[in-house]
Design a protein around this motif. Structure first.
Motif, PDB file in Angstrom:
ATOM      1  N   GLU A 141       3.012  11.856  -0.608  1.00  0.00           N
ATOM      2  CA  GLU A 141       3.701  13.151  -0.719  1.00  0.00           C
ATOM      3  C   GLU A 141       4.051  13.541  -2.154  1.00  0.00           C
ATOM      4  N   VAL A 142       4.538  12.582  -2.923  1.00  0.00           N
ATOM      5  CA  VAL A 142       5.027  12.932  -4.254  1.00  0.00           C
ATOM      6  C   VAL A 142       3.921  13.539  -5.124  1.00  0.00           C
ATOM      7  N   VAL A 143       2.708  13.059  -4.925  1.00  0.00           N
ATOM      8  CA  VAL A 143       1.596  13.573  -5.727  1.00  0.00           C
ATOM      9  C   VAL A 143       1.356  15.052  -5.399  1.00  0.00           C
ATOM     10  N   GLN A 172       1.145   8.629   9.634  1.00  0.00           N
ATOM     11  CA  GLN A 172       1.839   8.235   8.405  1.00  0.00           C
ATOM     12  C   GLN A 172       0.846   7.817   7.326  1.00  0.00           C
ATOM     13  N   LEU A 173      -0.260   7.237   7.759  1.00  0.00           N
ATOM     14  CA  LEU A 173      -1.272   6.836   6.769  1.00  0.00           C
ATOM     15  C   LEU A 173      -1.949   8.076   6.171  1.00  0.00           C
ATOM     16  N   GLU A 174      -2.190   9.080   7.022  1.00  0.00           N
ATOM     17  CA  GLU A 174      -2.789  10.307   6.478  1.00  0.00           C
ATOM     18  C   GLU A 174      -1.871  10.939   5.434  1.00  0.00           C
ATOM     19  N   THR A 221      -0.169   9.265   3.462  1.00  0.00           N
ATOM     20  CA  THR A 221      -0.087   8.332   2.338  1.00  0.00           C
ATOM     21  C   THR A 221      -1.338   8.316   1.476  1.00  0.00           C
ATOM     22  N   TYR A 222      -2.491   8.147   2.121  1.00  0.00           N
ATOM     23  CA  TYR A 222      -3.632   7.946   1.228  1.00  0.00           C
ATOM     24  C   TYR A 222      -4.210   9.253   0.673  1.00  0.00           C
ATOM     25  N   GLU A 223      -5.082   9.075  -0.309  1.00  0.00           N
ATOM     26  CA  GLU A 223      -5.527  10.190  -1.176  1.00  0.00           C
ATOM     27  C   GLU A 223      -4.334  10.827  -1.879  1.00  0.00           C
ATOM     28  N   ARG A 226       3.622  17.120  -4.098  1.00  0.00           N
ATOM     29  CA  ARG A 226       4.771  17.921  -4.563  1.00  0.00           C
ATOM     30  C   ARG A 226       4.670  18.173  -6.055  1.00  0.00           C
ATOM     31  N   ARG A 227       4.240  17.141  -6.772  1.00  0.00           N
ATOM     32  CA  ARG A 227       4.136  17.290  -8.227  1.00  0.00           C
ATOM     33  C   ARG A 227       3.125  18.390  -8.569  1.00  0.00           C
ATOM     34  N   GLN A 228       1.987  18.362  -7.884  1.00  0.00           N
ATOM     35  CA  GLN A 228       0.970  19.381  -8.169  1.00  0.00           C
ATOM     36  C   GLN A 228       1.488  20.772  -7.807  1.00  0.00           C
ATOM     37  N   VAL A 240       0.106  -1.199  -5.323  1.00  0.00           N
ATOM     38  CA  VAL A 240      -1.160  -0.457  -5.197  1.00  0.00           C
ATOM     39  C   VAL A 240      -1.226   0.547  -6.335  1.00  0.00           C
ATOM     40  N   GLY A 241      -0.846   1.775  -6.082  1.00  0.00           N
ATOM     41  CA  GLY A 241      -0.785   2.761  -7.157  1.00  0.00           C
ATOM     42  C   GLY A 241      -1.943   3.719  -7.165  1.00  0.00           C
ATOM     43  N   VAL A 242      -1.655   4.987  -6.824  1.00  0.00           N
ATOM     44  CA  VAL A 242      -2.707   5.996  -6.836  1.00  0.00           C
ATOM     45  C   VAL A 242      -2.622   6.805  -8.128  1.00  0.00           C
ATOM     46  N   GLY A 246      -9.855  -4.347  -6.156  1.00  0.00           N
ATOM     47  CA  GLY A 246      -9.417  -3.171  -5.376  1.00  0.00           C
ATOM     48  C   GLY A 246      -8.302  -3.557  -4.426  1.00  0.00           C
ATOM     49  N   ARG A 247      -7.544  -2.555  -3.998  1.00  0.00           N
ATOM     50  CA  ARG A 247      -6.477  -2.825  -3.005  1.00  0.00           C
ATOM     51  C   ARG A 247      -6.553  -1.722  -1.968  1.00  0.00           C
ATOM     52  N   PHE A 248      -6.539  -2.108  -0.713  1.00  0.00           N
ATOM     53  CA  PHE A 248      -6.594  -1.126   0.386  1.00  0.00           C
ATOM     54  C   PHE A 248      -7.896  -0.326   0.330  1.00  0.00           C
ATOM     55  N   ILE A 249      -9.035  -0.970   0.262  1.00  0.00           N
ATOM     56  CA  ILE A 249     -10.267  -0.192   0.122  1.00  0.00           C
ATOM     57  C   ILE A 249     -10.932  -0.015   1.499  1.00  0.00           C
ATOM     58  N   LYS A 264      -3.678  -6.241   6.719  1.00  0.00           N
ATOM     59  CA  LYS A 264      -3.062  -6.364   8.058  1.00  0.00           C
ATOM     60  C   LYS A 264      -2.322  -5.070   8.374  1.00  0.00           C
ATOM     61  N   LYS A 265      -3.071  -4.037   8.549  1.00  0.00           N
ATOM     62  CA  LYS A 265      -2.421  -2.724   8.676  1.00  0.00           C
ATOM     63  C   LYS A 265      -2.019  -2.416  10.119  1.00  0.00           C
ATOM     64  N   LEU A 266      -1.075  -1.516  10.230  1.00  0.00           N
ATOM     65  CA  LEU A 266      -0.582  -1.109  11.543  1.00  0.00           C
ATOM     66  C   LEU A 266      -1.232   0.189  11.991  1.00  0.00           C
TER      67      LEU A 266
HETATM   68  C1  LIG Z   1      -5.166   1.782   5.113  1.00  0.00           C
HETATM   69  C2  LIG Z   1      -5.317   2.275   3.721  1.00  0.00           C
HETATM   70  C3  LIG Z   1      -6.567   2.637   3.268  1.00  0.00           C
HETATM   71  C4  LIG Z   1      -6.734   3.035   1.935  1.00  0.00           C
HETATM   72  N1  LIG Z   1      -8.002   3.320   1.480  1.00  0.00           N
HETATM   73  C5  LIG Z   1      -8.198   3.491   0.138  1.00  0.00           C
HETATM   74  C6  LIG Z   1      -9.531   3.599  -0.408  1.00  0.00           C
HETATM   75  O1  LIG Z   1     -10.521   3.604   0.322  1.00  0.00           O
HETATM   76  N2  LIG Z   1      -9.662   3.707  -1.730  1.00  0.00           N
HETATM   77  C7  LIG Z   1      -8.591   3.727  -2.575  1.00  0.00           C
HETATM   78  O2  LIG Z   1      -8.797   3.824  -3.778  1.00  0.00           O
HETATM   79  N3  LIG Z   1      -7.322   3.646  -2.091  1.00  0.00           N
HETATM   80  C8  LIG Z   1      -7.105   3.502  -0.774  1.00  0.00           C
HETATM   81  N4  LIG Z   1      -5.825   3.391  -0.279  1.00  0.00           N
HETATM   82  C9  LIG Z   1      -4.705   3.434  -1.217  1.00  0.00           C
HETATM   83  C10 LIG Z   1      -3.909   4.723  -1.056  1.00  0.00           C
HETATM   84  O3  LIG Z   1      -4.578   5.790  -1.665  1.00  0.00           O
HETATM   85  C11 LIG Z   1      -2.523   4.470  -1.672  1.00  0.00           C
HETATM   86  O4  LIG Z   1      -1.898   3.498  -0.866  1.00  0.00           O
HETATM   87  C12 LIG Z   1      -1.709   5.730  -1.629  1.00  0.00           C
HETATM   88  O5  LIG Z   1      -2.276   6.697  -2.474  1.00  0.00           O
HETATM   89  C13 LIG Z   1      -0.255   5.511  -1.989  1.00  0.00           C
HETATM   90  O6  LIG Z   1      -0.083   4.834  -3.161  1.00  0.00           O
HETATM   91  P1  LIG Z   1       0.806   3.533  -3.163  1.00  0.00           P
HETATM   92  O7  LIG Z   1       0.528   2.748  -1.934  1.00  0.00           O
HETATM   93  O8  LIG Z   1       0.678   2.920  -4.483  1.00  0.00           O
HETATM   94  O9  LIG Z   1       2.284   4.072  -3.019  1.00  0.00           O
HETATM   95  P2  LIG Z   1       3.300   4.359  -4.200  1.00  0.00           P
HETATM   96  O10 LIG Z   1       2.621   5.180  -5.241  1.00  0.00           O
HETATM   97  O11 LIG Z   1       3.966   3.098  -4.623  1.00  0.00           O
HETATM   98  O12 LIG Z   1       4.311   5.266  -3.425  1.00  0.00           O
HETATM   99  C14 LIG Z   1       5.477   4.768  -2.757  1.00  0.00           C
HETATM  100  C15 LIG Z   1       6.434   5.922  -2.619  1.00  0.00           C
HETATM  101  O13 LIG Z   1       6.855   6.318  -3.908  1.00  0.00           O
HETATM  102  C16 LIG Z   1       6.522   7.658  -4.145  1.00  0.00           C
HETATM  103  N5  LIG Z   1       6.100   7.767  -5.550  1.00  0.00           N
HETATM  104  C17 LIG Z   1       4.961   7.303  -6.112  1.00  0.00           C
HETATM  105  N6  LIG Z   1       4.922   7.634  -7.415  1.00  0.00           N
HETATM  106  C18 LIG Z   1       6.066   8.314  -7.684  1.00  0.00           C
HETATM  107  C19 LIG Z   1       6.586   8.933  -8.839  1.00  0.00           C
HETATM  108  N7  LIG Z   1       5.921   8.927  -9.979  1.00  0.00           N
HETATM  109  N8  LIG Z   1       7.766   9.548  -8.741  1.00  0.00           N
HETATM  110  C20 LIG Z   1       8.454   9.586  -7.587  1.00  0.00           C
HETATM  111  N9  LIG Z   1       7.993   9.006  -6.449  1.00  0.00           N
HETATM  112  C21 LIG Z   1       6.822   8.394  -6.497  1.00  0.00           C
HETATM  113  C22 LIG Z   1       5.421   8.008  -3.144  1.00  0.00           C
HETATM  114  O14 LIG Z   1       5.383   9.369  -2.763  1.00  0.00           O
HETATM  115  C23 LIG Z   1       5.812   7.162  -1.965  1.00  0.00           C
HETATM  116  O15 LIG Z   1       6.802   7.815  -1.218  1.00  0.00           O
HETATM  117  C24 LIG Z   1      -5.617   3.084   1.064  1.00  0.00           C
HETATM  118  C25 LIG Z   1      -4.347   2.760   1.537  1.00  0.00           C
HETATM  119  C26 LIG Z   1      -4.195   2.349   2.831  1.00  0.00           C
HETATM  120  C27 LIG Z   1      -2.815   1.961   3.279  1.00  0.00           C
END
Ligand SMILES: Cc1cc2nc3c(=O)[nH]c(=O)nc-3n(C[C@H](O)[C@H](O)[C@H](O)COP(=O)(O)OP(=O)(O)OC[C@H]3O[C@@H](n4cnc5c(N)ncnc54)[C@H](O)[C@@H]3O)c2cc1C
Length: 708
Positions: A502-504, A493-495, A497-499, A506-508, A170-172, A200-203, A246-248
């Motif tokens: 945690e790491v994002v 756990q999803l709250e 994660t998205y937006e 902490r970095r800020q 994915v990748g935020v 898109g992924r996870f939209i 297929k989310k939980l």
């Molecule tokens: C149900 C659901 C709905 C969503 N809805 C949307 C949406 O509407 N629009 C949209 O754009 N996105 C959406 N998302 C995507 C969501 O924003 C990302 O899944 C989320 O930001 C986490 O990114 P990631 O999954 O790539 O995890 P990763 O970035 O791969 O993170 C995995 C782990 O690695 C850590 N990590 C990541 N980068 C680093 C780094 N540089 N250094 C050290 N540790 C790191 C993270 O903190 C985490 O613990 C959704 C996701 C889900 C699951």
């Protein structure tokens, strides 16, 4: 009265669980009847149709079903959809919307955060347009997103926000984008036609979206950089909603992996563009837009997790009290019948920890959204002043702002002064009227509050949600669990994660917490807590102040200290140091805002006629809850600091031996501060016992607040 001033009177107990009057005071919206109405209508939807949908098993499929879609219509009817839209485009609430959207998210997440997310994601889709869109874009998409009024024949538009992509997971990280925009046709004197490819992924909301605000990079030398762009379902090309995730968690919202390959006019670039030497230059890069969006929207998921913790209190009490009823020999009127597991301290104490975490998170989340409500006007005023001085553009603006940081720090110090001199008051008034200074202060504060709320409320919140689930035993992880506690745990756990996970955050935080302007602010908080501790000795404010002093000392120390190998401890790349320090700060920041809200309750509660009867018990319970939480936060934060300050020193030569006192002379202030924190814990467990007494006696309604 005893000689030491204490009383033999038993402390007043909490009579009933806190209701709206209490929340309105603590979260400062007792005067906003419009918000109170919105809360009521959102609550009716949450505890009615949403609760029924969950009970009926609507979460058991990841498909977007009629039952789920019907909830969106319920939101429309209740005014939830239009709440984020300005009246000029058909909405009904004047002014900024961050706080009221937080209230809506709180109400929905009290029952099911997935439903809250559908509503939040629609706002998120509109946010790029709201923050950076052209007037025409605002007019078109905002007005289309308002539910049709009686007599109007049009379909409501719903949106999705597409940043993340399938590369490979994915990748935020906003720096990595595969989505591309190219010029497909550009006739002389006409608007260019663009082709957008985005996977898109996870939209969220993709099952129902009619438009998408998508982040794309240029794939064409005739387009400069990246942008956000609006895609519509009727644009020529491929609009494939993709497969459902297929989310939980959050099953009441739709999440899919869409594929877009569409032709759109260049006017869909959010914020518009200019043309220079035959190249289209978007006015805002995708990162500019996303920064503006996430600044304003990250407090909402934080509030959702806190809502869950607070919603767990009543079901857990009910379960614990009734635990043994029905068993042979346990007759009415016996302690086991009446109190069940609440005869045990453990059941009471652990629930208090859950409750306190929920309160602190809500206090921080709502303070953050209140601060954000001031942000737009302050940002605009700053931009105007800088423009008048001929300062425009990123780097020039940054330089101009940096030059005023000293004034901003002075403003913060003066603003907290209890009895300023006439000269200081005049200076404060001058700085208060200075748009640039006001912006620096607000921006530095929000840059700490937002990531703290997103990080702490959701991260610690999920851990505490597990605690709530465990208090219901096996029942906790069944679909029948009252209050849907098991599903709330995984949803949390999803709250987190998205937006941005945690790491994002902490970095800020690791950057913003070390700005001199914030450190100035932090010292004022400590001074304020010392005053609070004098005026309200039972709140635990002294413990929190001491823990903050220790954090402050640790940060200063770490910023110049080296590890046993001579490497800097505090550096951008040393996440092992800066990230835990950010975690420690988030504990302190959340707790500080709980203290502020409880003081507000102590001051304003007695003036409220509806609270008159139980006010003493209410205030003393909340004071004890705060005391408990101050002790926990101090313990967590100081443990983290101790590990950082001592953990990078060389190990003693003889295994298991303790280095001599000399070896620690440079950190003697730390040792003294830590001892001060430990000693200040006196009374905190007594506060827990008192609060536990309240929990054991508090009246709860006959049935749960959302029977299904
Ligand atoms: C149900 C659901 C709905 C969503 N809805 C949307 C949406 O509407 N629009 C949209 O754009 N996105 C959406 N998302 C995507 C969501 O924003 C990302 O899944 C989320 O930001 C986490 O990114 P990631 O999954 O790539 O995890 P990763 O970035 O791969 O993170 C995995 C782990 O690695 C850590 N990590 C990541 N980068 C680093 C780094 N540089 N250094 C050290 N540790 C790191 C993270 O903190 C985490 O613990 C959704 C996701 C889900 C699951």
């Amino acid at each position: 009265m005893n000689q030491d001033g204490s009383s033999n009177q038993p402390p007043a107990l909490l009579q009933t669980l806190p209701g709206d009057d209490v929340r309105q005071i603590m979260w400062r919206f007792a005067e906003r009847f419009d918000y109170q109405m919105v809360v009521q209508s959102a609550r009716a939807v949450a505890r009615g149709p949403v609760a029924r949908a969950v009970a009926k098993g609507a979460r058991n499929t990841h498909e977007w079903t009629e039952d789920k879609a019907a909830l969106l219509t319920e939101f429309d009817v209740a005014g939830i959809t239009a709440a984020s839209i300005d009246p000029e485009f058909g909405g009904f609430l004047e002014g900024p919307k961050n706080f009221v959207l937080g209230l809506l998210a709180f109400e929905l997440a009290w029952v099911d955060a997935g439903s809250g997310t559908s509503s939040m994601a629609n706002t998120l889709a509109l946010a790029p347009i709201h923050e950076r869109g052209t007037p025409e874009q605002k007019q078109k998409y905002m007005s289309a997103s308002v539910p049709p009024q009686p007599g109007e024949d049009r379909k409501i538009w719903r949106g999705a926000f597409a940043l993340t992509e399938s590369i490979p997971y994915v990748g935020v990280d906003t720096g990595v984008l595969s989505g591309r925009v190219r010029v497909t046709e550009w006739r002389d004197g006409e608007e260019p036609l663009l082709h957008v490819d985005k996977r898109g992924r996870f939209i969220t909301n993709m099952g129902s979206a009619n438009f998408v605000t998508a982040a794309v990079d240029s794939g064409d030398p005739r387009i400069k950089g990246s942008c956000m762009i609006i895609l519509e379902e009727t644009d020529p090309g491929t609009w494939d909603r993709g497969i459902p995730t297929k989310k939980l968690a959050h099953q009441l919202s739709s999440t899919r992996d869409p594929v877009f390959s569409l032709q759109v006019p260049a006017s869909r670039i959010i914020g518009g563009y200019t043309v220079k030497d035959g190249v289209i230059i978007p006015n805002y890069s995708h990162a500019d837009v996303i920064e503006a969006v996430f600044t304003r929207t990250r407090a909402t998921p934080a509030i959702m997790t806190s809502a869950k913790l607070l919603s767990a209190v009543e079901p857990v009490i009910r379960y614990h009290r009734r635990r043994f009823r029905g068993a042979a020999g346990i007759t009415e009127g016996t302690p086991r019948f009446d109190m069940g597991l609440q005869q045990k301290e453990d059941a009471l104490h652990r629930l208090l920890d859950v409750w306190a975490a929920g309160e602190a998170g809500a206090s921080l989340g709502f303070e953050t959204s209140r601060l954000l409500d001031t942000y737009d006007a302050i940002e605009k005023a700053k931009a105007q002043v800088l423009a008048q001085q001929g300062i425009a553009g990123g780097r020039a603006e940054l330089k101009a702002l940096r030059a005023r940081e000293k004034d901003a720090a002075e403003y913060v110090a003066l603003a907290y002064k209890r009895s300023p001199t006439a000269e200081e008051s005049a200076r404060l008034a001058a700085l208060d009227a200075d748009a640039v200074v006001k912006f620096i202060v607000t921006e530095s504060l929000s840059s700490v509050l937002i990531p703290s709320a997103k990080l702490w409320n959701t991260g610690h919140g999920v851990n505490m949600m597990r605690e709530a689930v465990s208090m219901m035993g096996g029942y906790g992880i069944t679909e029948d669990c009252p209050g849907f506690l098991g599903t709330k745990w995984i949803d949390g756990q999803l709250e987190a994660t998205y937006e941005g996970p945690e790491v994002v955050q902490r970095r800020q935080l690791s950057v913003t917490m070390s700005r001199p302007i914030f450190l100035q602010q932090f010292q004022q908080w400590i001074a304020h807590l010392r005053e609070v501790a004098r005026a309200h000795p039972t709140l635990g404010a002294g413990t929190l102040a001491s823990a903050m002093e220790l954090w402050f000392w640790s940060r200063e120390h770490l910023s110049s200290a080296k590890d046993a190998h001579g490497r800097d401890l505090y550096s951008n790349q040393r996440h092992g140091v800066t990230y835990p320090l950010a975690d420690a700060l988030a504990w302190l920041v959340a707790t500080y805002h709980l203290v502020l809200d409880v003081i507000e309750l102590k001051q304003k509660g007695p003036e409220n006629a509806a609270l008159a009867e139980g006010i003493d018990g209410l205030v003393s319970f909340y004071s004890d809850l705060t005391h408990i939480h101050c002790a926990t936060a101090a313990g967590e934060a100081t443990r983290i600091c101790a590990e950082l300050v001592f953990g990078y020193r060389a190990e003693p030569e003889a295994p298991g031996s303790v280095p001599g006192a000399d070896a620690f002379s440079d950190v003697a202030p730390f040792v003294a501060l830590r001892t001060k924190v430990d000693a200040s814990l006196a009374g905190s467990k007594l506060a827990k016992d008192r609060a536990a007494e309240s929990l054991a006696h508090v009246m709860i309604p006959e049935v749960l607040d959302y029977p299904v």
